[in-house]
Design an enzyme around this catalytic site. Sequence first.
Site, PDB file in Angstrom:
ATOM      1  N   HIS A 195      15.666  56.635  38.882  1.00 51.39           N
ATOM      2  CA  HIS A 195      15.208  55.469  37.876  1.00 51.39           C
ATOM      3  C   HIS A 195      15.671  54.035  38.314  1.00 51.39           C
ATOM      4  O   HIS A 195      17.314  54.204  38.114  1.00 51.39           O
ATOM      5  CB  HIS A 195      14.626  55.228  37.011  1.00 51.39           C
ATOM      6  CG  HIS A 195      13.772  56.652  36.833  1.00 51.39           C
ATOM      7  ND1 HIS A 195      12.470  56.361  37.029  1.00 51.39           N
ATOM      8  CD2 HIS A 195      13.733  57.480  35.881  1.00 51.39           C
ATOM      9  CE1 HIS A 195      11.401  57.783  36.806  1.00 51.39           C
ATOM     10  NE2 HIS A 195      12.613  58.579  35.970  1.00 51.39           N
ATOM     11  N   GLU A 197      16.420  51.142  36.634  1.00 55.80           N
ATOM     12  CA  GLU A 197      16.729  50.724  35.056  1.00 55.80           C
ATOM     13  C   GLU A 197      17.752  51.096  34.877  1.00 55.80           C
ATOM     14  O   GLU A 197      18.718  51.138  33.835  1.00 55.80           O
ATOM     15  CB  GLU A 197      15.788  51.044  34.030  1.00 55.80           C
ATOM     16  CG  GLU A 197      15.175  51.768  33.757  1.00 55.80           C
ATOM     17  CD  GLU A 197      14.378  52.594  34.509  1.00 55.80           C
ATOM     18  OE1 GLU A 197      13.036  52.689  33.607  1.00 55.80           O
ATOM     19  OE2 GLU A 197      13.412  51.872  35.643  1.00 55.80           O
TER      20      GLU A 197
END
Length: 296
Positions: A195, A197
């Site tokens: 992902h 982040e």
Amino acid sequence: MNKDRPFINILIAEDNDVSRELMVGIVRTQGYKTFGAVDGNSAIRVIEDQEIDLALVDINMSPKGGFEFMKYLMVNSIDLPVIIVTADDSSDLLMEANNLGVKQILHKPIDPERLVKLMHRILRQQGLNPNPIAVNEHTTTFTPEQLMQHAIDLADHNAKSKKGGPFGAVVADSDGHILGEGRNGITSRVDPTAHAEVMAIRQAAEKLNSADLKDCVLYCSSQPTMMGQALIISVGIPKVYYGLSHGDIKSIRASEEKVREELTGQQTQTSYEQLGHDAAMKMFARWEAQDEKLSD
């Protein structure tokens, strides 16, 4: 460049205010003087009024863009090195840029260190002496708005390049120095943990050589995933800015929503059962004893 002039002058033509100021911030850290323009016409006015040594020009400006600006230089026999800035990486663009004598193409989102290296190389080719300042992401400061725009640019470029979904993230310290950035790579990397982040936090932790990010801020193009939220808590990031909410992008986060529903009361499809407790406990006790010896 007139040797009596103390500064190297850089033109920055970009119609997006945040992106333009981001480049201005990078360029000024080198001690260069900047002149801004919001389209090809205003860029032309700048070079008519000022002695410019290098131009950073976005392609897609209105009414005149980067290529129209380059054509003006050619028609008027103006010898000005230009770095074209764009999110487009098509072969047609490369051919047209080559025909117009573009010195270099820099793809968005802008990498500060790469921009500085390009500027220095081109300025040396022009017989100029660029300032010997070693600048990278960690010495250039940005505002929250610039950092969020950078995260959005990362997401946009990632989607256009088909390397993953439209998700980007940036980790910065409290002063606005970029410590890490990430793009969604679940598909391209075949990595369900990739992902945006998560990737940004990994990079920041590596740069700081620490898993303690309590003095950092996270900027995400979209609200962090559940995996991202767990990691954010784990590393202690106290502040997160996000552009889009879960509701805004629910059409592409169906699996995430399913997990969210399961954890908020509905029966989960995954069963959990404890196994091998005694052996695992002995292993953990050995580790605790060893750790205590090392800390003595």
